[in-house]
Write an enzyme that holds these catalytic residues in place. Structure first.
Site, PDB file in Angstrom:
ATOM      1  N   SER A   1       1.086  -1.176  -0.312  1.00 47.79           N
ATOM      2  CA  SER A   1       0.024   0.066   0.103  1.00 47.79           C
ATOM      3  C   SER A   1       0.585   1.690  -0.161  1.00 47.79           C
ATOM      4  O   SER A   1       0.731   2.458  -0.529  1.00 47.79           O
ATOM      5  CB  SER A   1      -0.715  -0.201   0.803  1.00 47.79           C
TER       6      SER A   1
ATOM      7  N   HIS B   1      -1.940  -8.397   2.033  1.00 43.54           N
ATOM      8  CA  HIS B   1      -1.818  -7.934   2.605  1.00 43.54           C
ATOM      9  C   HIS B   1      -3.048  -7.519   3.296  1.00 43.54           C
ATOM     10  O   HIS B   1      -2.834  -7.927   4.390  1.00 43.54           O
ATOM     11  CB  HIS B   1      -1.317  -6.455   1.725  1.00 43.54           C
TER      12      HIS B   1
ATOM     13  N   HIS C   1       6.170 -12.672   7.240  1.00 41.40           N
ATOM     14  CA  HIS C   1       6.119 -11.385   7.213  1.00 41.40           C
ATOM     15  C   HIS C   1       7.334 -11.007   6.126  1.00 41.40           C
ATOM     16  O   HIS C   1       8.164 -12.132   6.306  1.00 41.40           O
ATOM     17  CB  HIS C   1       5.913 -10.704   8.537  1.00 41.40           C
TER      18      HIS C   1
ATOM     19  N   ARG D   1       3.029  -5.130  17.086  1.00 44.96           N
ATOM     20  CA  ARG D   1       1.883  -3.902  17.135  1.00 44.96           C
ATOM     21  C   ARG D   1       0.636  -5.521  17.598  1.00 44.96           C
ATOM     22  O   ARG D   1      -0.444  -5.138  17.013  1.00 44.96           O
ATOM     23  CB  ARG D   1       0.704  -4.022  14.926  1.00 44.96           C
TER      24      ARG D   1
ATOM     25  N   ASP E   1      -2.416  -8.483  12.426  1.00 46.14           N
ATOM     26  CA  ASP E   1      -4.077  -8.685  11.016  1.00 46.14           C
ATOM     27  C   ASP E   1      -4.364 -10.352  11.906  1.00 46.14           C
ATOM     28  O   ASP E   1      -5.391 -10.461  12.064  1.00 46.14           O
ATOM     29  CB  ASP E   1      -3.725  -9.305   9.684  1.00 46.14           C
TER      30      ASP E   1
HETATM   31  N1  CMX Z   1       1.052 -19.323   5.672  1.00 49.88           N
HETATM   32  C1  CMX Z   1       1.965 -21.155   5.217  1.00 49.88           C
HETATM   33  N2  CMX Z   1       2.966 -20.668   4.287  1.00 49.88           N
HETATM   34  C2  CMX Z   1       3.327 -19.308   4.294  1.00 49.88           C
HETATM   35  C3  CMX Z   1       2.348 -18.144   5.510  1.00 49.88           C
HETATM   36  C4  CMX Z   1       2.135 -18.560   5.757  1.00 49.88           C
HETATM   37  N3  CMX Z   1       1.666 -18.069   7.409  1.00 49.88           N
HETATM   38  N4  CMX Z   1       3.703 -17.607   5.152  1.00 49.88           N
HETATM   39  C5  CMX Z   1       4.764 -17.983   3.875  1.00 49.88           C
HETATM   40  N5  CMX Z   1       4.670 -18.488   3.932  1.00 49.88           N
HETATM   41  C6  CMX Z   1       5.077 -19.095   2.827  1.00 49.88           C
HETATM   42  C7  CMX Z   1       4.804 -18.706   1.767  1.00 49.88           C
HETATM   43  O1  CMX Z   1       3.789 -18.925   0.884  1.00 49.88           O
HETATM   44  C8  CMX Z   1       5.322 -19.698   0.622  1.00 49.88           C
HETATM   45  O2  CMX Z   1       5.435 -20.593   0.169  1.00 49.88           O
HETATM   46  P1  CMX Z   1       5.806 -21.254  -1.561  1.00 49.88           P
HETATM   47  O3  CMX Z   1       7.729 -21.257  -1.385  1.00 49.88           O
HETATM   48  O4  CMX Z   1       5.221 -22.840  -1.784  1.00 49.88           O
HETATM   49  O5  CMX Z   1       5.524 -19.697  -2.455  1.00 49.88           O
HETATM   50  C9  CMX Z   1       7.363 -19.789   1.427  1.00 49.88           C
HETATM   51  O6  CMX Z   1       6.037 -19.747   2.840  1.00 49.88           O
HETATM   52  C10 CMX Z   1       8.106 -18.490   1.546  1.00 49.88           C
HETATM   53  O7  CMX Z   1       7.658 -17.374   1.895  1.00 49.88           O
HETATM   54  P2  CMX Z   1       7.917 -17.019   2.881  1.00 49.88           P
HETATM   55  O8  CMX Z   1       9.271 -16.130   2.596  1.00 49.88           O
HETATM   56  O9  CMX Z   1       8.000 -17.037   3.948  1.00 49.88           O
HETATM   57  O10 CMX Z   1       7.161 -14.751   3.152  1.00 49.88           O
HETATM   58  P3  CMX Z   1       6.627 -13.920   1.609  1.00 49.88           P
HETATM   59  O11 CMX Z   1       7.770 -13.024   2.530  1.00 49.88           O
HETATM   60  O12 CMX Z   1       6.935 -14.229   0.745  1.00 49.88           O
HETATM   61  O13 CMX Z   1       5.415 -13.551   2.149  1.00 49.88           O
HETATM   62  C11 CMX Z   1       3.570 -13.186   3.394  1.00 49.88           C
HETATM   63  C12 CMX Z   1       4.734 -12.899   3.320  1.00 49.88           C
HETATM   64  C13 CMX Z   1       2.538 -12.367   4.737  1.00 49.88           C
HETATM   65  C14 CMX Z   1       2.540 -12.605   2.322  1.00 49.88           C
HETATM   66  C15 CMX Z   1       2.929 -14.368   3.487  1.00 49.88           C
HETATM   67  O14 CMX Z   1       4.335 -14.795   5.485  1.00 49.88           O
HETATM   68  C16 CMX Z   1       2.079 -14.410   3.726  1.00 49.88           C
HETATM   69  O15 CMX Z   1       1.574 -15.269   3.015  1.00 49.88           O
HETATM   70  N6  CMX Z   1       1.038 -14.601   5.520  1.00 49.88           N
HETATM   71  C17 CMX Z   1      -0.191 -14.843   5.631  1.00 49.88           C
HETATM   72  C18 CMX Z   1      -1.601 -13.643   4.457  1.00 49.88           C
HETATM   73  C19 CMX Z   1      -0.948 -12.503   5.984  1.00 49.88           C
HETATM   74  O16 CMX Z   1      -1.091 -12.537   6.904  1.00 49.88           O
HETATM   75  N7  CMX Z   1      -0.841 -11.052   4.981  1.00 49.88           N
HETATM   76  C20 CMX Z   1      -0.273 -10.102   5.769  1.00 49.88           C
HETATM   77  C21 CMX Z   1       0.740  -9.742   6.088  1.00 49.88           C
HETATM   78  C22 CMX Z   1       0.253  -8.288   7.400  1.00 49.88           C
HETATM   79  C23 CMX Z   1      -0.070  -7.708   6.357  1.00 49.88           C
HETATM   80  O17 CMX Z   1       0.604  -6.506   5.122  1.00 49.88           O
HETATM   81  O18 CMX Z   1      -0.970  -6.748   6.468  1.00 49.88           O
END
Ligand code: CMX
Length: 444
Positions: free
Chosen positions: A241, A271, A317, A326, A372
């Site tokens: 964002s 996000h 994250h 937070r 979140d």
């Molecule tokens: N549950 C399951 N798998 C997850 C995970 C979770 N909460 N977090 C990361 N992973 C997975 C990724 O999908 C990725 O899988 P692949 O290799 O199969 O594609 C792997 O672990 C590595 O990811 P990462 O490097 O740890 O995380 P990223 O930087 O790529 O992504 C985020 C970060 C937040 C998008 C991810 O942790 C996620 O999808 N979390 C759940 C959604 C969420 O809570 N988002 C809110 C974030 C805060 C905000 O912006 O408001």
């Protein structure tokens, strides 16, 4: 010119000259290298943006102008009746890099209250949408409809000098922030409360008035909204964002166009939309487990979610590598105000077991909860159960950080953003050329 704007000009304009000089003298200083892996992983960890309002440390969490969340809760002005900070104060801090006095906070609150009237055509634009349109879509369209008010767009058309861009951007930022709670509350009451709208109460602070227009007048909910709107405001510049708002603004799109773009990014489930997804997931967990909400039951449910190829919402994250401060601030709030709430207790039970399971996957870089993971359960506790609306609350808060940054972007004269892209073929050829150089026989 109001005194906050005068102070901003007195601070920002000399700083803009100082930074220009700094860049000129250091333009060839390298910040290190980055890898092909980082490019394909969404540019993670590449230092490529300048954002003044906040800085994120992977281990410690966010600092707003140098202050952690616990420090903000202690140092920012608050009302006698509530120990949570007033978000107006955080905006002042992010804009001016100075802790505000209570009088400064009142000044900001008064400016926003005076500018809060939303033109009728904005409500009409929202009313043209089907009532079940997602609240974030309605929010984005409402912000776009408000763009008719942009001072920046008018000033640009009239031929403003680039040195003065910050001035109409400041005016747009202040007006937009002032009006967002009314637009958000309108969407909420339209979508879920049969269009029975509630008039603003100008005697209330920005957060409490927002809560009031939503229809929630419990003093504890006012407190939670002050905390919520403070902690979601900024998370340095690279999140979707903030980065989108900054990127679109770099083309000299005005605050309305830029912020609406940022909100479209916030509406993604990885996000900001994660806050609605968390509650949806928790309610499904509750339904599936029935009375069996035990550690084993929750563990089983988490493993099932992962086996279905889905993420555990609220965990992980892109930058943080510890439990999000937070999340902890909200946990502390919940322990004080609603320690026996059922859904809040499920959030805490998930916190006990999810990190270990995510660690076991061997790929999740941060197994800890983010902001979140907690917000939805608190909102449900206060009766705001329509979880599709939660990201709009996040968006109202995020305006404080990204719009303060947008004013700084124009004051500092940041240029149009345009990183170089290459094709995969280009990278393959680049790697091959490096390998062939290594294999070349060394002379002598
Ligand atoms: N549950 C399951 N798998 C997850 C995970 C979770 N909460 N977090 C990361 N992973 C997975 C990724 O999908 C990725 O899988 P692949 O290799 O199969 O594609 C792997 O672990 C590595 O990811 P990462 O490097 O740890 O995380 P990223 O930087 O790529 O992504 C985020 C970060 C937040 C998008 C991810 O942790 C996620 O999808 N979390 C759940 C959604 C969420 O809570 N988002 C809110 C974030 C805060 C905000 O912006 O408001």
């Amino acid at each position: 010119m109001g005194y906050v704007k005068e102070r901003f000009a007195a601070k920002a304009l000399p700083l803009a000259a100082e930074i220009k000089d700094f860049v000129r003298k250091n333009e060839n200083v390298s910040l290190g290298t980055y890898t092909i892996g980082q490019i394909y992983a969404g540019m993670k960890g590449i230092k490529a943006l300048v954002t003044e309002t906040s800085l994120l440390d992977p281990e410690e969490g966010i600092r707003f102008r140098g202050y952690t969340i616990p420090e903000l809760r202690e140092k920012l002005p608050h009302l006698d009746s509530c120990s949570e900070p007033l978000p107006e104060g955080l905006f002042y801090l992010m804009l001016l890099d100075e802790l505000p006095t209570f009088k400064d906070v009142q000044h900001i609150a008064n400016v926003w209250a005076r500018r809060a009237i939303v033109p009728l055509h904005v409500f009409k634009a929202i009313d043209r949408l089907p009532r079940d349109t997602h609240p974030m879509t309605q929010f984005s369209i409402g912000i776009m409809a408000l763009q008719t008010e942009s001072h920046f767009a008018k000033a640009y058309r009239a031929g403003i000098n680039k040195k003065d861009y910050w001035d109409p951007m400041y005016e747009d930022a202040m007006t937009l922030i002032a009006r967002l709670p009314r637009i958000a509350a309108y969407i909420y009451r339209r979508s879920y409360k049969k269009g029975k709208h509630i008039e603003p109460n100008p005697d209330l602070d920005w957060a409490a008035n927002f809560a009031h227009m939503l229809g929630y007048d419990q003093p504890d909910f006012y407190s939670y909204m002050r905390l919520f709107l403070t902690i979601h405001a900024d998370h340095e510049g690279g999140n979707v964002s903030a980065h989108t708002t900054h990127l679109v603004g770099s083309a000299l799109s005005d605050a309305y166009l830029s912020f609406a773009s940022g909100m479209n990014g916030l509406a993604g489930p990885l996000h900001g939309l994660a806050n609605q997804e968390v509650v949806r997931w928790l309610l499904e967990l509750k339904k599936t487990l029935g009375k069996n909400i035990t550690t084993e039951g929750i563990e089983h449910y988490i493993r099932k979610t992962l086996a279905e190829g889905k993420v555990i919402p609220g965990y992980g994250h892109a930058v943080l590598r510890r439990t999000d401060p937070r999340f902890l601030a909200q946990m502390e709030f919940a322990k004080k105000h609603c320690p026996d709430d059922e859904l809040v207790n499920i959030v805490w039970k998930v916190f006990e077991v999810a990190p270990q399971i995510l660690m076991e996957t061997g790929k999740v870089k941060n197994p800890w909860p983010n902001v979140d993971a907690h917000s939805g359960a608190l909102l449900v506790h206060y009766g705001l159960v329509e979880y599709d609306f939660y990201t709009v609350l996040f968006g109202v808060s995020r305006a404080l950080g990204v719009l303060a940054s947008l004013v700084w972007d124009r004051a500092l004269g940041h240029g149009i953003e345009r990183p170089k892209s290459v094709t995969t073929k280009w990278l393959q050829e680049y790697v091959a050329s490096l390998q062939s150089k290594k294999e070349e026989p060394v002379a002598g």
